[in-house]
Design a protein around this motif. Structure first.
Motif, PDB file in Angstrom:
ATOM      1  N   MET A  56      -0.176   6.333 -35.955  1.00  0.00           N
ATOM      2  CA  MET A  56      -1.523   6.726 -36.362  1.00  0.00           C
ATOM      3  C   MET A  56      -1.857   8.161 -36.019  1.00  0.00           C
ATOM      4  N   LEU A  57      -2.870   8.647 -36.720  1.00  0.00           N
ATOM      5  CA  LEU A  57      -3.380  10.006 -36.551  1.00  0.00           C
ATOM      6  C   LEU A  57      -4.862   9.944 -36.254  1.00  0.00           C
ATOM      7  N   GLN A  58      -5.318  10.788 -35.335  1.00  0.00           N
ATOM      8  CA  GLN A  58      -6.744  11.028 -35.145  1.00  0.00           C
ATOM      9  C   GLN A  58      -7.020  12.459 -35.557  1.00  0.00           C
ATOM     10  N   THR A  59      -8.037  12.654 -36.389  1.00  0.00           N
ATOM     11  CA  THR A  59      -8.240  13.944 -37.049  1.00  0.00           C
ATOM     12  C   THR A  59      -8.820  15.026 -36.154  1.00  0.00           C
ATOM     13  N   ALA A  60      -9.449  14.659 -35.040  1.00  0.00           N
ATOM     14  CA  ALA A  60     -10.016  15.657 -34.122  1.00  0.00           C
ATOM     15  C   ALA A  60     -10.270  14.993 -32.783  1.00  0.00           C
ATOM     16  N   ASN A  61     -10.282  15.794 -31.739  1.00  0.00           N
ATOM     17  CA  ASN A  61     -10.576  15.253 -30.414  1.00  0.00           C
ATOM     18  C   ASN A  61     -12.038  14.820 -30.346  1.00  0.00           C
ATOM     19  N   VAL A  62     -12.302  13.818 -29.538  1.00  0.00           N
ATOM     20  CA  VAL A  62     -13.676  13.420 -29.238  1.00  0.00           C
ATOM     21  C   VAL A  62     -13.793  13.242 -27.734  1.00  0.00           C
ATOM     22  N   TYR A  63     -14.995  13.409 -27.234  1.00  0.00           N
ATOM     23  CA  TYR A  63     -15.209  13.282 -25.801  1.00  0.00           C
ATOM     24  C   TYR A  63     -15.155  11.817 -25.379  1.00  0.00           C
ATOM     25  N   GLY A  64     -14.894  11.615 -24.085  1.00  0.00           N
ATOM     26  CA  GLY A  64     -14.817  10.261 -23.578  1.00  0.00           C
ATOM     27  C   GLY A  64     -13.408   9.701 -23.665  1.00  0.00           C
ATOM     28  N   TYR A  65     -13.310   8.384 -23.700  1.00  0.00           N
ATOM     29  CA  TYR A  65     -11.996   7.741 -23.558  1.00  0.00           C
ATOM     30  C   TYR A  65     -11.348   7.279 -24.861  1.00  0.00           C
ATOM     31  N   LEU A  66     -11.943   7.607 -26.025  1.00  0.00           N
ATOM     32  CA  LEU A  66     -11.358   7.128 -27.281  1.00  0.00           C
ATOM     33  C   LEU A  66      -9.906   7.556 -27.468  1.00  0.00           C
ATOM     34  N   PRO A  67      -9.535   8.841 -27.292  1.00  0.00           N
ATOM     35  CA  PRO A  67      -8.139   9.213 -27.535  1.00  0.00           C
ATOM     36  C   PRO A  67      -7.150   8.388 -26.710  1.00  0.00           C
ATOM     37  N   LYS A  68      -7.410   8.251 -25.429  1.00  0.00           N
ATOM     38  CA  LYS A  68      -6.497   7.489 -24.583  1.00  0.00           C
ATOM     39  C   LYS A  68      -6.474   6.017 -24.976  1.00  0.00           C
ATOM     40  N   THR A  69      -7.635   5.477 -25.348  1.00  0.00           N
ATOM     41  CA  THR A  69      -7.706   4.071 -25.740  1.00  0.00           C
ATOM     42  C   THR A  69      -6.931   3.809 -27.024  1.00  0.00           C
ATOM     43  N   LEU A  70      -7.026   4.726 -27.982  1.00  0.00           N
ATOM     44  CA  LEU A  70      -6.252   4.576 -29.215  1.00  0.00           C
ATOM     45  C   LEU A  70      -4.753   4.673 -28.940  1.00  0.00           C
ATOM     46  N   ALA A  71      -4.372   5.632 -28.089  1.00  0.00           N
ATOM     47  CA  ALA A  71      -2.952   5.773 -27.747  1.00  0.00           C
ATOM     48  C   ALA A  71      -2.438   4.520 -27.050  1.00  0.00           C
ATOM     49  N   GLU A  72      -3.269   3.953 -26.188  1.00  0.00           N
ATOM     50  CA  GLU A  72      -2.874   2.713 -25.518  1.00  0.00           C
ATOM     51  C   GLU A  72      -2.795   1.557 -26.501  1.00  0.00           C
ATOM     52  N   ARG A  73      -3.672   1.523 -27.487  1.00  0.00           N
ATOM     53  CA  ARG A  73      -3.671   0.426 -28.457  1.00  0.00           C
ATOM     54  C   ARG A  73      -2.365   0.402 -29.266  1.00  0.00           C
ATOM     55  N   GLU A 112      -6.415  21.272 -43.401  1.00  0.00           N
ATOM     56  CA  GLU A 112      -5.072  21.552 -43.900  1.00  0.00           C
ATOM     57  C   GLU A 112      -4.306  20.241 -44.076  1.00  0.00           C
ATOM     58  N   PRO A 113      -3.472  20.121 -45.114  1.00  0.00           N
ATOM     59  CA  PRO A 113      -2.712  18.888 -45.330  1.00  0.00           C
ATOM     60  C   PRO A 113      -1.903  18.496 -44.093  1.00  0.00           C
ATOM     61  N   TYR A 114      -1.786  17.192 -43.853  1.00  0.00           N
ATOM     62  CA  TYR A 114      -1.146  16.721 -42.633  1.00  0.00           C
ATOM     63  C   TYR A 114       0.377  16.675 -42.729  1.00  0.00           C
ATOM     64  N   GLY A 115       0.909  16.672 -43.934  1.00  0.00           N
ATOM     65  CA  GLY A 115       2.352  16.817 -44.104  1.00  0.00           C
ATOM     66  C   GLY A 115       3.177  15.557 -43.876  1.00  0.00           C
ATOM     67  N   ARG A 116       2.533  14.445 -43.578  1.00  0.00           N
ATOM     68  CA  ARG A 116       3.242  13.183 -43.404  1.00  0.00           C
ATOM     69  C   ARG A 116       2.248  12.047 -43.567  1.00  0.00           C
ATOM     70  N   THR A 117       2.741  10.830 -43.596  1.00  0.00           N
ATOM     71  CA  THR A 117       1.857   9.682 -43.745  1.00  0.00           C
ATOM     72  C   THR A 117       1.883   8.810 -42.498  1.00  0.00           C
ATOM     73  N   PHE A 118       0.833   7.981 -42.372  1.00  0.00           N
ATOM     74  CA  PHE A 118       0.634   7.164 -41.184  1.00  0.00           C
ATOM     75  C   PHE A 118       0.200   5.762 -41.590  1.00  0.00           C
ATOM     76  N   ASP A 119       0.367   4.823 -40.649  1.00  0.00           N
ATOM     77  CA  ASP A 119      -0.172   3.477 -40.873  1.00  0.00           C
ATOM     78  C   ASP A 119      -1.693   3.496 -40.821  1.00  0.00           C
ATOM     79  N   GLY A 120      -2.230   4.377 -40.007  1.00  0.00           N
ATOM     80  CA  GLY A 120      -3.677   4.456 -39.884  1.00  0.00           C
ATOM     81  C   GLY A 120      -4.125   5.842 -39.494  1.00  0.00           C
ATOM     82  N   VAL A 121      -5.323   6.198 -39.941  1.00  0.00           N
ATOM     83  CA  VAL A 121      -5.933   7.475 -39.588  1.00  0.00           C
ATOM     84  C   VAL A 121      -7.354   7.195 -39.116  1.00  0.00           C
ATOM     85  N   CYS A 122      -7.731   7.778 -37.991  1.00  0.00           N
ATOM     86  CA  CYS A 122      -9.071   7.599 -37.437  1.00  0.00           C
ATOM     87  C   CYS A 122      -9.830   8.919 -37.495  1.00  0.00           C
TER      88      CYS A 122
END
Length: 221
Positions: A56-73, A112-122
């Motif tokens: 998966m891809l996340q399009t931008a950083n957000v404050y708090g614990y979302l990035p780590k929680t998604l990576a853990e998921r 800018e185009p991401y250059g690859r595909t993912f199962d999910g994008v947040c």
């Protein structure tokens, strides 16, 4: 290295560029307060759309614990990539994800185009912060990056119910702090892309319509 967009310095320096304020704001309790007590619920709503093993891809950083929680998921059997255009945000997110070998943070612009595909994008609370031409480019890029059968998840502001008690406050917030948010609330996210017909779309609103989660699932080919 991507250039920092001018609107980031002109409008959002206080929120995403100034080191002292960034350190103050990047706390889950602050995010929870800014979103009127709904941050934890909205994070869960986004994370629940993904599963272990997803790439998966996340399009931008957000404050708090979302990035780590998604990576853990998605876990080590999957992969997690986050992109952000602001150097200080890239640095902070890399710190949050230290020790997670399946997680990568890239200094890049979401238009800018991401250059690859993912199962999910947040795409979590990004669209309301960018000019309309950026909205179109970001949504197109997000949808283009979703594999057949995969999904894009957008969580953001929404046009609140007419008599919402927070309505006057949110009007002032949009007027003085979030000048690109009103146009998002006035449109459906799927209207920002010519690729919309390749997806099935669902929407759920929260907190009297003030927030939305939109899920676009790419039709298997």
């Amino acid at each position: 290295m991507p250039e920092l967009p001018s609107y980031m310095e002109e409008i959002y320096d206080w929120a995403y560029v100034n080191p002292r304020l960034v350190a103050l704001l990047d706390r889950q309790i602050v995010v929870q307060t800014i979103l009127w007590g709904n941050a934890n619920k909205l994070v869960k709503a986004a994370v629940d759309e993904f599963k272990p093993g997803d790439h998966m891809l996340q399009t931008a950083n957000v404050y708090g614990y979302l990035p780590k929680t998604l990576a853990e998921r998605v876990g080590p059997t999957g992969s997690y990539e986050l992109r952000d255009v602001t150097p200080i945000q890239v640095k902070r997110c890399r710190k949050k994800l230290e020790g997670m070998d399946h997680a990568t943070v890239v200094h890049a612009n979401a238009i800018e185009p991401y250059g690859r595909t993912f199962d999910g994008v947040c795409c979590f609370f990004l669209l309301h912060e960018v000019p309309d031409d950026y909205k179109y480019r970001i949504v197109n890029n997000v949808l283009e990056a979703v594999r057949p059968g995969g999904k894009a998840v957008f969580v953001d502001y929404h046009q609140w119910n007419r008599f919402h008690p927070m309505g006057p406050i949110m009007w002032a917030v949009f007027r003085f702090l979030e000048p690109f948010a009103a146009s998002l609330c006035a449109s459906e996210i799927q209207n920002y892309s010519e690729l919309s017909s390749k997806f099935t779309w669902t929407k759920k609103t929260f907190f009297g319509g003030l927030y939305q989660k939109v899920v676009a699932t790419r039709v298997a080919e």
